[in-house]
Design a protein around this motif. Structure first.
Motif, short mmCIF file in Angstrom:
data_model
loop_
_atom_site.label_atom_id
_atom_site.label_comp_id
_atom_site.label_asym_id
_atom_site.label_seq_id
_atom_site.Cartn_x
_atom_site.Cartn_y
_atom_site.Cartn_z
N GLN A 196 0.85 -1.18 0.00
CA GLN A 196 0.00 0.00 0.00
C GLN A 196 0.89 1.24 0.00
OE1 GLN A 196 -3.11 -0.15 -0.48
NE2 GLN A 196 -3.71 1.96 -0.16
N VAL A 197 0.66 2.17 -0.92
CA VAL A 197 1.48 3.36 -1.05
C VAL A 197 0.64 4.58 -0.67
CG1 VAL A 197 2.77 4.79 -2.68
CG2 VAL A 197 2.80 2.32 -2.92
N ASP A 198 1.24 5.47 0.13
CA ASP A 198 0.58 6.73 0.48
C ASP A 198 0.95 7.74 -0.60
OD1 ASP A 198 -0.60 8.93 1.58
OD2 ASP A 198 0.71 9.03 3.33
N TYR A 199 0.05 7.96 -1.55
CA TYR A 199 0.33 8.82 -2.69
C TYR A 199 0.51 10.28 -2.29
CZ TYR A 199 -1.27 4.68 -5.14
OH TYR A 199 -1.42 3.40 -5.57
N THR A 200 -0.10 10.69 -1.18
CA THR A 200 0.02 12.08 -0.74
C THR A 200 1.39 12.37 -0.13
OG1 THR A 200 -0.95 11.56 1.41
CG2 THR A 200 -2.45 12.29 -0.33
N ALA A 201 2.10 11.33 0.28
CA ALA A 201 3.38 11.52 0.95
C ALA A 201 4.57 11.54 -0.02
CB ALA A 201 3.59 10.42 1.99
N ILE A 202 4.33 11.22 -1.29
CA ILE A 202 5.44 11.19 -2.23
C ILE A 202 5.37 12.39 -3.18
CG2 ILE A 202 5.74 8.69 -2.13
CD1 ILE A 202 4.23 8.38 -4.70
N SER A 203 6.52 12.76 -3.71
CA SER A 203 6.58 13.94 -4.59
C SER A 203 5.89 13.65 -5.92
CB SER A 203 8.04 14.32 -4.85
OG SER A 203 8.66 13.36 -5.67
N LYS A 204 5.69 14.73 -6.71
CA LYS A 204 5.05 14.58 -8.03
C LYS A 204 5.88 13.67 -8.93
CE LYS A 204 4.74 19.10 -8.41
NZ LYS A 204 4.56 20.42 -8.98
N GLY A 205 7.20 13.86 -8.89
CA GLY A 205 8.08 13.04 -9.72
C GLY A 205 8.06 11.58 -9.32
N GLU A 206 8.08 11.32 -8.00
CA GLU A 206 8.02 9.93 -7.52
C GLU A 206 6.70 9.29 -7.89
OE1 GLU A 206 10.79 10.19 -3.51
OE2 GLU A 206 8.71 10.86 -3.40
N LEU A 207 5.62 10.06 -7.78
CA LEU A 207 4.30 9.53 -8.14
C LEU A 207 4.25 9.19 -9.63
CD1 LEU A 207 1.39 8.80 -7.46
CD2 LEU A 207 0.79 11.21 -7.74
N LYS A 208 4.82 10.04 -10.45
CA LYS A 208 4.84 9.80 -11.89
C LYS A 208 5.62 8.51 -12.20
CE LYS A 208 6.11 11.88 -16.30
NZ LYS A 208 6.66 13.07 -16.95
#
Length: 107
Positions: free
Chosen positions: A3-15
Protein backbone atom coordinates in the motif's frame (compact mmCIF):
# COMPACT_ATOMS: atom_id res chain seq x y z
CA UNK A 1 1.70 -5.14 -3.94
CA UNK A 2 2.32 -2.82 -0.98
CA UNK A 3 0.00 0.00 0.00
CA UNK A 4 1.48 3.36 -1.05
CA UNK A 5 0.58 6.73 0.48
CA UNK A 6 0.33 8.82 -2.69
CA UNK A 7 0.02 12.08 -0.74
CA UNK A 8 3.38 11.52 0.95
CA UNK A 9 5.44 11.19 -2.23
CA UNK A 10 6.58 13.94 -4.59
CA UNK A 11 5.05 14.58 -8.03
CA UNK A 12 8.08 13.04 -9.72
CA UNK A 13 8.02 9.93 -7.52
CA UNK A 14 4.30 9.53 -8.14
CA UNK A 15 4.84 9.80 -11.89
CA UNK A 16 7.59 7.14 -11.82
CA UNK A 17 5.47 4.89 -9.60
CA UNK A 18 2.50 5.25 -11.96
CA UNK A 19 4.64 4.44 -15.02
CA UNK A 20 6.01 1.30 -13.36
CA UNK A 21 2.57 0.23 -12.06
CA UNK A 22 0.25 1.15 -14.93
CA UNK A 23 -2.32 -1.43 -13.92
CA UNK A 24 -2.89 0.13 -10.51
CA UNK A 25 -6.01 2.28 -10.76
CA UNK A 26 -5.38 4.09 -7.48
CA UNK A 27 -1.99 5.27 -8.77
CA UNK A 28 -3.60 6.54 -11.97
CA UNK A 29 -6.30 8.40 -10.03
CA UNK A 30 -3.74 9.98 -7.69
CA UNK A 31 -1.56 11.00 -10.64
CA UNK A 32 -4.47 12.55 -12.56
CA UNK A 33 -5.68 14.34 -9.42
CA UNK A 34 -2.24 15.89 -8.94
CA UNK A 35 -2.08 17.00 -12.58
CA UNK A 36 -5.54 18.58 -12.39
CA UNK A 37 -4.72 20.31 -9.11
CA UNK A 38 -1.47 21.69 -10.55
CA UNK A 39 -3.04 23.02 -13.75
CA UNK A 40 -5.62 25.09 -11.87
CA UNK A 41 -3.15 26.94 -9.69
CA UNK A 42 -2.97 30.72 -9.97
CA UNK A 43 0.47 31.70 -11.18
CA UNK A 44 0.52 35.45 -10.89
CA UNK A 45 -1.70 38.25 -9.79
CA UNK A 46 -2.15 41.57 -11.55
CA UNK A 47 -0.07 43.49 -8.99
CA UNK A 48 2.87 41.06 -8.95
CA UNK A 49 6.17 42.64 -9.86
CA UNK A 50 8.45 41.08 -12.45
CA UNK A 51 10.73 40.03 -9.59
CA UNK A 52 7.90 38.13 -7.88
CA UNK A 53 7.04 36.35 -11.13
CA UNK A 54 10.73 35.50 -11.65
CA UNK A 55 11.01 34.07 -8.11
CA UNK A 56 7.84 32.02 -8.71
CA UNK A 57 9.31 30.64 -11.94
CA UNK A 58 12.61 29.73 -10.28
CA UNK A 59 10.82 28.03 -7.36
CA UNK A 60 8.36 26.17 -9.63
CA UNK A 61 10.45 25.59 -12.76
CA UNK A 62 8.91 22.14 -13.20
CA UNK A 63 5.46 23.61 -13.80
CA UNK A 64 4.76 23.99 -17.50
CA UNK A 65 2.70 27.13 -16.96
CA UNK A 66 5.38 28.93 -14.90
CA UNK A 67 7.73 29.56 -17.83
CA UNK A 68 5.11 31.07 -20.19
CA UNK A 69 3.90 33.36 -17.38
CA UNK A 70 7.44 34.57 -16.75
CA UNK A 71 8.22 35.03 -20.45
CA UNK A 72 4.95 36.89 -21.01
CA UNK A 73 5.78 39.26 -18.17
CA UNK A 74 9.28 39.88 -19.56
CA UNK A 75 7.89 40.52 -23.04
CA UNK A 76 5.45 43.07 -21.61
CA UNK A 77 8.34 45.06 -20.14
CA UNK A 78 8.83 48.36 -21.90
CA UNK A 79 11.50 48.46 -24.60
CA UNK A 80 11.15 52.16 -25.29
CA UNK A 81 14.01 54.21 -26.72
CA UNK A 82 15.67 56.09 -23.88
CA UNK A 83 18.08 58.35 -25.70
CA UNK A 84 20.06 58.84 -28.88
CA UNK A 85 23.80 58.43 -29.33
CA UNK A 86 24.43 62.13 -29.91
CA UNK A 87 22.35 63.26 -26.91
CA UNK A 88 24.28 65.40 -24.42
CA UNK A 89 22.63 63.56 -21.48
CA UNK A 90 23.30 60.10 -22.97
CA UNK A 91 25.38 58.81 -20.03
CA UNK A 92 23.01 60.15 -17.40
CA UNK A 93 19.94 58.66 -19.08
CA UNK A 94 21.62 55.28 -19.58
CA UNK A 95 22.74 55.13 -15.94
CA UNK A 96 19.22 56.00 -14.78
CA UNK A 97 17.71 53.31 -17.01
CA UNK A 98 20.18 50.69 -15.76
CA UNK A 99 19.48 51.62 -12.14
CA UNK A 100 15.73 51.36 -12.79
CA UNK A 101 16.12 47.91 -14.35
CA UNK A 102 18.29 46.74 -11.46
CA UNK A 103 15.68 48.03 -9.00
CA UNK A 104 12.87 46.21 -10.87
CA UNK A 105 14.85 42.96 -10.95
CA UNK A 106 15.59 43.29 -7.23
CA UNK A 107 11.86 43.63 -6.45
Amino acid sequence: MSQVDYTAISKGELKHYFIKNRGEKAALQAYLYRRKKRSNSILTKVGDTEGEVKRYFIKNYGEKAALPAYLYRRKKRSNSILTKVGDSDFDTKMEAAIRQQMKEEKD
